[in-house]
Design an enzyme around this catalytic site. Sequence first.
Site, mmCIF file in Angstrom:
data_model
loop_
_atom_site.group_PDB
_atom_site.id
_atom_site.type_symbol
_atom_site.label_atom_id
_atom_site.label_comp_id
_atom_site.label_asym_id
_atom_site.label_seq_id
_atom_site.Cartn_x
_atom_site.Cartn_y
_atom_site.Cartn_z
ATOM 1 N N ASP A 61 -4.488 1.853 11.163
ATOM 2 C CA ASP A 61 -5.958 1.717 11.556
ATOM 3 C C ASP A 61 -5.964 1.183 12.834
ATOM 4 O O ASP A 61 -6.368 2.020 13.829
ATOM 5 C CB ASP A 61 -6.561 0.809 10.361
ATOM 6 C CG ASP A 61 -7.924 0.550 10.444
ATOM 7 O OD1 ASP A 61 -8.636 1.285 11.205
ATOM 8 O OD2 ASP A 61 -8.458 -0.388 9.706
ATOM 9 N N GLY B 188 0.625 -1.195 0.029
ATOM 10 C CA GLY B 188 0.005 0.136 -0.005
ATOM 11 C C GLY B 188 0.787 1.380 0.002
ATOM 12 O O GLY B 188 0.254 2.211 -0.460
ATOM 13 N N LYS C 144 -6.116 6.654 11.454
ATOM 14 C CA LYS C 144 -7.339 6.563 11.864
ATOM 15 C C LYS C 144 -7.230 6.568 13.270
ATOM 16 O O LYS C 144 -7.480 5.378 13.792
ATOM 17 C CB LYS C 144 -8.081 5.344 11.145
ATOM 18 C CG LYS C 144 -8.272 5.335 9.830
ATOM 19 C CD LYS C 144 -9.015 3.908 9.463
ATOM 20 C CE LYS C 144 -9.171 3.886 7.841
ATOM 21 N NZ LYS C 144 -9.757 2.539 7.584
HETATM 22 P P1 IMP Z 1 -3.943 -2.115 10.868
HETATM 23 O O1 IMP Z 1 -3.002 -3.309 11.289
HETATM 24 O O2 IMP Z 1 -5.395 -2.278 11.559
HETATM 25 O O3 IMP Z 1 -3.368 -0.710 11.815
HETATM 26 O O4 IMP Z 1 -3.947 -1.950 9.468
HETATM 27 C C1 IMP Z 1 -2.686 -1.680 8.844
HETATM 28 C C2 IMP Z 1 -2.879 -1.881 7.302
HETATM 29 O O5 IMP Z 1 -4.406 -2.379 6.951
HETATM 30 C C3 IMP Z 1 -2.747 -0.792 6.456
HETATM 31 O O6 IMP Z 1 -1.386 -0.916 6.332
HETATM 32 C C4 IMP Z 1 -3.378 -0.969 5.248
HETATM 33 O O7 IMP Z 1 -2.662 -1.930 4.364
HETATM 34 C C5 IMP Z 1 -4.635 -1.696 5.856
HETATM 35 N N1 IMP Z 1 -5.887 -0.618 5.923
HETATM 36 C C6 IMP Z 1 -6.352 -0.406 7.015
HETATM 37 N N2 IMP Z 1 -7.369 0.530 6.745
HETATM 38 C C7 IMP Z 1 -7.550 0.532 5.342
HETATM 39 C C8 IMP Z 1 -8.312 1.201 4.580
HETATM 40 O O8 IMP Z 1 -9.280 2.154 4.819
HETATM 41 N N3 IMP Z 1 -8.180 1.006 3.190
HETATM 42 C C9 IMP Z 1 -7.289 0.016 2.660
HETATM 43 N N4 IMP Z 1 -6.330 -0.718 3.545
HETATM 44 C C10 IMP Z 1 -6.660 -0.433 4.919
HETATM 45 MG MG MG Z 2 -0.447 -1.661 4.886
#
Ligand code: IMP
Ligand code: MG
Length: 179
Positions: free
Chosen positions: A105, A46, A133
């Site tokens: 996130d 991403g 977020k």
């Molecule tokens: P976390 O582990 O929940 O913080 O998620 C992190 C990873 O999830 C990020 O590196 C993104 O690749 C993916 N991610 C989180 N939110 C989104 C979103 O709104 N759209 C697309 N990918 C997301």
């Molecule tokens: Mg990612």
Amino acid sequence: MNIHSNHDPKVLIPEVKIQARLKELARQINQDYQGTEVTAVCVLKGSFIFFCDLIRELEIPLTCEFLGVSSYGNEKVSSGEVKITLDINEPIEDKHVIIFEDIVDSGLTLNYIKNSLKSRNPASLRTCSLLLKPKSLKLPMEVDYVGFHIGEEFVVGYGIDYAQKYRGLPYLGYIQNEH
Ligand code: IMP
Ligand code: MG
């Protein structure tokens, strides 16, 4: 012809705003790391477009590393399970490392990556995320450089996907939940 046609994501942050903010972030990083060689770690997939645009604004000596992680499968919600699918291929011991992530996130992914890189004894370790977020965080997490704080919408474009699609959109968009 536009292959996304009926389902074009709505604009959350337009291209010009992204580029302007990247210049500000780069200015700050240039200042903080003046005269320091940095290992910039791009978290795939991403962050690849964000990373390419940002490092071209950096004026410090830089080496680039790529780290592949997968945490979502094809779901919109984090599984909480992080897998390293591609490791960086240089030791980072005694290096000044900055991790570049697309979105924080729940924070689980970045936390996992941080711990994994920290255990390799870098001289310093900071994090930079294009998007954060804050309401979704599931653990206390400080990100050193943040592009934009956003709500809980599901974001796509500018390198970021939903089920591997939309990465080529030039802007940051969001997908509304289907009813
Ligand atoms: P976390 O582990 O929940 O913080 O998620 C992190 C990873 O999830 C990020 O590196 C993104 O690749 C993916 N991610 C989180 N939110 C989104 C979103 O709104 N759209 C697309 N990918 C997301
Ligand atoms: Mg990612």
